[in-house]
Each structure stands twice: as C-alpha cells, then as structure tokens.
Write a protein that holds these residues in place. Structure first.
Motif, mmCIF file in Angstrom:
data_model
loop_
_atom_site.group_PDB
_atom_site.id
_atom_site.type_symbol
_atom_site.label_atom_id
_atom_site.label_comp_id
_atom_site.label_asym_id
_atom_site.label_seq_id
_atom_site.Cartn_x
_atom_site.Cartn_y
_atom_site.Cartn_z
ATOM 1 N N ILE A 1 -3.567 -13.172 12.114
ATOM 2 C CA ILE A 1 -4.834 -12.819 11.762
ATOM 3 C C ILE A 1 -5.140 -11.186 11.890
ATOM 4 O O ILE A 1 -6.255 -10.694 12.055
ATOM 5 C CB ILE A 1 -5.596 -13.719 12.720
ATOM 6 N N GLY B 1 -11.754 1.444 15.805
ATOM 7 C CA GLY B 1 -12.126 2.653 15.211
ATOM 8 C C GLY B 1 -13.223 3.407 15.963
ATOM 9 O O GLY B 1 -14.585 2.363 16.050
ATOM 10 N N GLY C 1 -12.373 -5.105 15.406
ATOM 11 C CA GLY C 1 -12.363 -6.535 14.907
ATOM 12 C C GLY C 1 -12.162 -7.657 15.766
ATOM 13 O O GLY C 1 -11.532 -7.387 16.674
ATOM 14 N N GLN D 1 -16.379 -8.661 12.333
ATOM 15 C CA GLN D 1 -16.352 -7.284 12.777
ATOM 16 C C GLN D 1 -17.250 -7.193 14.032
ATOM 17 O O GLN D 1 -18.529 -8.085 13.922
ATOM 18 C CB GLN D 1 -16.732 -6.098 12.116
ATOM 19 N N ARG E 1 0.980 -1.126 -0.089
ATOM 20 C CA ARG E 1 0.026 -0.071 -0.056
ATOM 21 C C ARG E 1 0.834 1.188 0.085
ATOM 22 O O ARG E 1 1.871 1.332 0.924
ATOM 23 C CB ARG E 1 -0.806 0.038 1.330
HETATM 24 P P1 ATP Z 1 -6.863 -0.694 8.674
HETATM 25 O O1 ATP Z 1 -6.470 0.781 8.599
HETATM 26 O O2 ATP Z 1 -5.791 -1.486 9.348
HETATM 27 O O3 ATP Z 1 -6.979 -1.274 7.096
HETATM 28 P P2 ATP Z 1 -9.254 -0.054 8.844
HETATM 29 O O4 ATP Z 1 -9.110 1.345 9.152
HETATM 30 O O5 ATP Z 1 -9.684 -0.231 7.265
HETATM 31 O O6 ATP Z 1 -7.990 -0.666 9.179
HETATM 32 P P3 ATP Z 1 -11.866 0.064 9.779
HETATM 33 O O7 ATP Z 1 -12.661 -0.036 8.518
HETATM 34 O O8 ATP Z 1 -12.283 1.040 10.482
HETATM 35 O O9 ATP Z 1 -10.604 -0.581 9.577
HETATM 36 O O10 ATP Z 1 -12.723 -1.349 10.361
HETATM 37 C C1 ATP Z 1 -12.828 -1.490 11.660
HETATM 38 C C2 ATP Z 1 -11.953 -2.502 12.323
HETATM 39 O O11 ATP Z 1 -12.289 -3.917 11.554
HETATM 40 C C3 ATP Z 1 -10.726 -2.330 12.524
HETATM 41 O O12 ATP Z 1 -10.455 -1.729 13.684
HETATM 42 C C4 ATP Z 1 -10.082 -3.783 12.458
HETATM 43 O O13 ATP Z 1 -10.117 -4.302 13.898
HETATM 44 C C5 ATP Z 1 -11.156 -4.671 11.863
HETATM 45 N N1 ATP Z 1 -10.488 -4.828 10.543
HETATM 46 C C6 ATP Z 1 -10.554 -4.203 9.484
HETATM 47 N N2 ATP Z 1 -9.955 -4.678 8.454
HETATM 48 C C7 ATP Z 1 -9.460 -5.899 8.980
HETATM 49 C C8 ATP Z 1 -8.876 -6.974 8.463
HETATM 50 N N3 ATP Z 1 -8.281 -6.927 6.890
HETATM 51 N N4 ATP Z 1 -8.587 -8.069 9.222
HETATM 52 C C9 ATP Z 1 -8.932 -8.002 10.327
HETATM 53 N N5 ATP Z 1 -9.660 -7.136 10.890
HETATM 54 C C10 ATP Z 1 -9.907 -6.041 10.237
#
Ligand code: ATP
Length: 508
Positions: free
Chosen positions: A259, A335, A376, A267, A101
């Motif tokens: 994981i 978040g 998550g 979620q 990324r």
């Molecule tokens: P990141 O910046 O790490 O990709 P995000 O800001 O995209 O996360 P959110 O969209 O806010 O994540 O999703 C809420 C929560 O879902 C995150 O805080 C995390 O705990 C969980 N989560 C998001 N993406 C993943 C993933 N690919 N695998 C496991 N858990 C995830």
C-alpha cells in the motif's frame, strides 16, 4: 537487507491473515496496485483519519474542513498544471519487460553512493573513537569528497535534464552510470518517455459529445477552487486553513511495495492561506507541527527524518518531506510545501473570477500565499502497522505476534471474553460488552481457549482483554489484561470504562 524484506513479507501476510488489507478483487487474481481494507483495516484507517481531522480541524480554531467531489471541471487541471506537467519519465527494460521511473533509477544509484559514504564514516568513527569529528571527516577525506562530488554532478545533470525535458540525456546518464535492471541485471534499455499520471474518463454519453474529465490526482485542487466559498461563508480571516480527506488517483508507473504506492489512494491535505511574505514563517511552523503529530503516536524520532527537496516543483519556493523508516527504508510519508500564490492565481486567470483577500489590517487586497501539508492515509497506515508489528519470545518459550499500535488507533479497544462458555459467564460478559460498546469499539468472543483468544487480540493490537470468570458472578469484578505487558489486574466492572478511556487520550 534480506531481513527487512523478510519482515515486510511477514507484515503483508499478517495484514491479510487478520483482516487488515486484502488485494483488490482477489478472487479474480487481483488488480495491480489496488487494495481493499478489511474489517480491522477499516477501523485502523478511520482512526488515523479521525486523529488527523481532530488535530487539524478540531484543535485549530482557524482551520475548517470540506469534502469536495472527485470529479472536477477539466479546466481545473489545466490551471493546476497537471495536464501539461504531471508526468513521470519512464523507461522500459527490453529483457525483463519491466517498466521503471527513470529518475528513480538514478536516485537509487545516488543512494548507493551515499551508502558508501556512510560506510566510510562508520569505519573512521571506529578507528578514531571518541575524538572522531564527523563534520571534518566528510569534508576532508578524499574518498568521501570524491563521492560527494559524484553525487552532486549526477544530481545536477538529472535535474537539469528533467527540467529542460531533455529525456535523451536522462537515458545517456543511465547508460553512463552503468545502471542495470534490478531484476534481470540487464542494461538493455528503451528510450525515456513522459507518461501522464492522470486517469481520464468520459462525462456524458459519447453521442452527446462527451467531455474528457479526470479522476483527481490530488485533493488539494478541490480546496483551491472552494477558497472563495469557504472564506466568505465561514468569514475566515487570514491566516486560516482548509482541510480535506479524500481519494486521489494516479496511474503510477511503478506500483509495487504493497500500500506504499497505489493507483487509488487516500490523502489528508491542508492548505493554509497566509499573507504574501509570511509563507516561510508558516512553513517552519507547519514543519514542526506535523512532526509533532507523528511523534504523538509514540513512534520515536529516530524513525522519521526531514528531507529537503533538491528539485522544487514549478509552483513551490520551499519543500520538505517527512520520511519514515518503512521496511524498505526511509521513504516519503508526508510533504510540506510552500506553494506561493501559484494555484489561486492560476485559477483566477483561468476562471476570470477574482480570487483575492481584503486584509483589513493592511487595508490592501492580495492573492493569498499557501503552505500545504499533504500526507497519505495508506502510507501512514503502513508506517504505523510496520512499526507496531512485533514478534516476541515469551518467558515460557512460546512466541507471540503483537501489534503494539498506539491505543487510540487500535481497531478494537477492548475484547470481552467469558472464561468458559457456560455457567452464565457468556450472559454476564455480554452485559459488560453492552455497557461499553456505545463508548468504545469492543469485541466479544467465547470460542477457543482463553490463551488463544488473547493471542488473536494481541495480533490485531487490542489494548485490553477483559475476562469474565466465576468470581465475576459473585463480586462484579473482572480481570483486565494489558496487551504489551500482559499483566492482569482484578478490577470492578464499574471501573472499566475509566481505565480504557484513560489509555486512549492523545493531544495531537
Ligand atoms: P512520491 O514521490 O512517493 O511519488 P509524491 O511526492 O508524488 O510521492 P505528493 O504528490 O507530495 O507525493 O503527495 C502527498 C502524499 O500523498 C505523499 O506524501 C504520500 O503519502 C501520498 N501518496 C502520493 N502518491 C501515492 C501513491 N501512489 N500511493 C499511496 N500514497 C501516495
């Protein structure tokens, strides 16, 4: 650093060896970024979900839960903005063939500069001793000031380039900063491209004219589209919340780190609907509540920190993450976002259905504002597992690995163990097991020496081992061994349920 990596590897190996987490379809060499939870993993995961559900739904009279379908009408994702904007900028390294990324590469570079500032602060604090004024130092020391300016300017450039979709400038930034591939050290980068993270599939057979639908990338939209249903049927009054636990799918570009980042994950989300203008007050409330929830697990505050978003999503007017000190450093675990009325309004526009709340106190109707908490399950699992994993050297020189899990999350609450496999001890132990199993997840085992059986229970985090010996047959007492102290106490069988129960209480 190497130490932490080492620890992370050990935790992953431990999770596999003791039936917590397996690579998905391992017999076919696995599938990247997909994992299966084993016999103890599923218990720990269910306990985490149950803890969250109780704390959100059961403990709040104004929050209810739902379970929406993973498949949703495709327009949902147009309205939510995911079709147009759920992208990550990616870049490939031509030498290592690895994909990254682009924004994360730049953010890691910023973290390195932050590390330099920390070093300066540490050095100065040693030099000045008690008289050290950190605030003054970081705002006046020329080197630190220069680093801070560098960070500020990189952030400004990155976020404005991302916002305005100037991907060529993101690439230039990576080049100017001299960012190298962390694996190969090469600077041979491709262009930066946008990559939509949603998985799509076809609904209906192709001959019938199939429709593209998506696997939901977040559970939240299932809540928004049900807002009216729940508000009306539950006669909910604002402020109120809707909670949901469920699978989400994202075609993550960089899916490493066990994981922590998966393509299929779970979620736990709660949308709290409030009066417009009151959202920031509720935002503060939920920030505090959610941190309390984490601390209730007995993990200290030093392992958590808040991180304010530098760049707000198009729908948000405030956003904080709760970061956890994972084996690979502080990273997002949860978040908390103030999402304004963006989602409900957009669903109203796209569906043509009025999504409004009549507020009897104000004698007025409005589209509610939303504060969301989104965490998550798998990341919480990893946080709890990695914090609990402990290697101990014992007084007799031997070593043990013990998972110091919060007892209410432990997969097994009590193991019932006959000292030997004869003399009627197994029968007595099974009788005790039968007496406890309806209240607690218990485990029975008669094979191997008692010492080995204790170690296995330590390794999966069982708070109590109950040992049945010859004396038990005489006076109905057993020894109960506590996991962390390894202290053994002789107690009556009739006291066992109470002792175990007392250990499992939580407030949350
Ligand atoms: P990141 O910046 O790490 O990709 P995000 O800001 O995209 O996360 P959110 O969209 O806010 O994540 O999703 C809420 C929560 O879902 C995150 O805080 C995390 O705990 C969980 N989560 C998001 N993406 C993943 C993933 N690919 N695998 C496991 N858990 C995830």
């Amino acid at each position: 650093m190497a130490n932490n990596e080492d620890k992370f590897k050990k935790i992953i190996a431990h999770a596999k060896e003791y039936g917590f987490v397996f690579q998905s379809s391992e017999i076919y060499d696995g599938l990247a970024a997909a994992y299966d939870y084993g016999q103890y993993g599923v218990e720990l995961k269910n306990n985490i979900k149950n803890y969250w559900w109780k704390s959100m739904v059961q403990h709040h009279e104004n929050i209810v839960g739902i379970d929406a379908a993973i498949f949703m009408h495709p327009t949902t994702w147009k309205a939510s903005g995911h079709i147009d904007a759920f992208n990550d900028p990616m870049i490939d390294n031509k030498d290592s063939k690895k994909r990254y990324r682009a924004d994360v590469l730049v953010e890691n570079h910023i973290a390195k500069i932050e590390g330099k500032i920390e070093k300066e602060v540490k050095k100065a604090s040693k030099r000045f001793g008690e008289n050290f004024d950190e605030q003054q130092f970081v705002s006046t020391n020329p080197r630190v000031v220069k680093y801070k300016e560098q960070i500020e300017s990189i952030k400004n450039r990155l976020y404005s380039a991302l916002e305005e979709e100037r991907l060529d400038d993101v690439k230039s930034l990576i080049e100017e900063l001299g960012i190298v591939d962390p694996i190969s050290g090469s600077r041979n980068w491709t262009e930066v491209r946008q990559f939509n993270l949603m998985f799509s599939t076809q609904l209906g057979s192709l001959s019938e004219g199939a429709n593209t639908i998506y696997l939901r990338p977040e559970t939240a939209q299932g809540i928004f589209v049900n807002y009216l249903n729940v508000q009306k049927t539950g006669r909910m009054k604002i402020p109120f919340g809707i909670a949901q636990i469920g699978k989400a799918f994202r075609n993550e570009i960089v899916a490493r780190q066990f994981i922590f980042r998966m393509r299929e994950f779970e979620q736990m989300e709660m949308q709290f609907f409030v009066r417009p203008g009151e959202e920031l007050k509720w935002f503060e409330y939920w920030k505090e509540q959610r941190m309390k929830w984490h601390l209730e697990m007995g993990i200290p505050q030093s392992e958590y920190r808040f991180h304010e978003h530098d760049k707000l999503a198009h729908y948000a007017n405030a956003a904080f993450d709760i970061e956890f000190n994972f084996p690979m450093g502080f990273k997002e675990l949860e978040g908390i976002h103030s999402r304004t009325d963006f989602d409900l309004k957009s669903h109203q526009d796209h569906s043509g259905k009025k999504i409004q709340y009549f507020d009897p106190e104000l004698n007025d109707s409005y589209v509610p504002y939303v504060v969301e908490t989104s965490i998550g399950v798998d990341r919480t699992f990893l946080a709890v597992l990695s914090y609990s994993y402990t290697e101990e050297k014992l007084e007799d020189g031997s070593e043990r690995v013990v998972l110091k899990l919060p007892p209410f999350l432990a997969p097994i609450k009590a193991a019932v163990l006959p000292l030997v496999k004869k003399d009627g001890l197994p029968e007595k132990a099974l009788e005790i097991f039968d007496g406890l199993k309806y209240d607690y997840m218990c485990f029975y085992e008669e094979k191997d020496s008692i010492g080995k059986r204790y170690r296995r229970q330590d390794a999966i985090g069982t708070p109590y081992c109950i040992t049945v010996d010859h004396k038990t047959l005489e006076d109905n007492t057993v020894t109960i061994r506590e996991r962390d102290t390894m202290k053994q106490e002789r107690v009556g069988i009739d006291k066992l349920s109470e002792i175990i129960g007392a250990k499992l209480k939580f407030n949350g």
